[in-house]
Design an enzyme around this catalytic site. Structure first.
Site, short mmCIF file in Angstrom:
data_model
loop_
_atom_site.label_atom_id
_atom_site.label_comp_id
_atom_site.label_asym_id
_atom_site.label_seq_id
_atom_site.Cartn_x
_atom_site.Cartn_y
_atom_site.Cartn_z
CB CYS A 1 48.25 46.19 1.73
SG CYS A 1 46.79 46.87 0.73
CB CYS B 1 47.40 44.67 -1.48
SG CYS B 1 47.26 46.63 -1.14
CG ASP B 2 48.98 41.35 -0.43
OD1 ASP B 2 48.95 41.50 -1.48
OD2 ASP B 2 49.87 41.74 0.23
#
Ligand code: NAP
Length: 313
Positions: A138, A141-142
């Site tokens: 992701c 997300c990261d």
């Protein structure tokens, strides 16, 4: 075991992505007071995306998490109930159907399965060990952790192109590793990625090994060119795996009919092989997998549930 609900509910919905929440909006508006049970990722896969540009009604686009929050608010407004809990077992042989979350049991006359799909991994040694330590599924997300770093993205579909393009906001270089000589992604996303000077495409190439250890995190990947057999090391700090998804259907094995990959089989609309059990969204759709198609099938499942309950009072 505790019977949480003394009553037998009309409908329980498993999953809170666009399919589950749309089913919740419709069944709630039909006064069925649906109970939505969601797991660790409320809102589903859209909560891991950024701007959704193709959901009708939002001319300027809308952030995935915001879209899901709005859908949930809409469902709550009409009386949908929400429960966070991992479903550990379902018993669907006879009605009322039984849904177990740990020690608690919930019973219902109709069930809508909207448990979605989860990202696939490459299956290489080290991949799981380094998950969260350089290996990710992701970018939204990261991505933030890779400012001025070098990262690789595996895959040639829409997700891979989106992730690669997004990662260029942070990373100094993004390597896209694709196993063929042509991308699967839609033309618009392909063009955007290919035109980005920070993105380098490695055609006909697979990741043959993941380098690093738990202590130091990911240090690189080994690449193999499948056309000429050549191998090389690519030092990098992040590896984003974007090679598609698998349906979340393990719970239903042996009860609800599924095809070889595990996608639930639906006949007319969202009907499964069990009367009163309906399946909507990515869990039954290996083809389209869009927020709008998931929402549409959630709507169909809700309407079919209403009719089923009416006919089987
Ligand atoms: P996908 O379309 O299934 O693409 C998966 C990619 O990964 C393919 O390029 C595939 O290669 C590659 N791949 C699969 N297994 C692999 C393996 N073991 N090793 C190396 N490469 C592997 O999945 P997706 O990109 O996640 O997209 C899923 C669906 O969501 C699609 O319908 C897509 O249109 C949709 N989506 C839409 C948007 C958008 O419209 N904004 C954004 C994201 C996703 P091959 O090409 O060789 O098969």
């Amino acid at each position: 075991m505790q019977n949480k609900d003394k009553e037998i509910r009309d409908v329980i919905i498993l999953g809170s992505g666009p399919a589950g929440l749309t089913a919740a909006i419709y069944t709630a508006r039909a006064n069925l007071e649906p109970l939505v049970i969601h797991g660790a990722q409320p809102g589903g896969q859209l909560t891991t995306t950024t701007l959704v540009e193709n959901y009708p009604g939002f001319a300027e686009g809308i952030d995935g998490p915001v879209l899901m929050e709005e859908m949930e608010k809409q469902a709550r407004r009409f009386g949908a109930l929400f429960l966070a809990g991992e479903v550990t077992q379902v018993k669907l042989q006879k009605a009322p159907f039984e849904i177990y979350t740990g020690d608690d049991i919930y019973r219902c006359r109709a069930l809508i399965i909207a448990t979605g799909a989860s990202p696939r991994l490459l299956g290489l040694p080290n991949e799981k060990e380094l998950y969260g330590k350089g290996v990710s599924v992701c970018a939204t997300c990261d991505g933030f952790f890779y400012r001025d770093k070098e990262v690789a993205v595996v895959g040639g579909g829409d997700t891979a192109m989106e992730e690669a393009t997004f990662l260029t906001r942070f990373a100094k270089k993004v390597h896209v590793i694709h196993r063929r000589d042509a991308l699967r992604a839609s033309p618009a996303l392909q063009e955007r990625a290919l035109a980005n000077p920070k993105i380098a495409l490695h055609w006909d190439t697979v990741v043959s090994a993941i380098r690093g250890d738990k202590q130091h995190g990911l240090t690189g990947v080994r690449l193999k060119n499948v056309a000429n057999g050549k191998e090389e090391e690519l030092p990098c700090d992040g590896l984003f795996v974007a090679i598609g998804h698998l349906p979340n259907t393990t719970l239903f094995t042996g009860q609800v009919e599924m095809e070889e990959r595990g996608y639930l089989l639906t006949g007319h609309g969202t009907e499964t092989n069990i009367r009163g059990v309906f399946a909507a969204g990515d869990v039954q759709d290996p083809h389209f997998r869009q927020a709008i198609t998931a929402a549409a099938s959630g709507c169909m499942a809700a309407i079919q549930t209403e009719r089923f309950l009416e006919e089987n009072q």
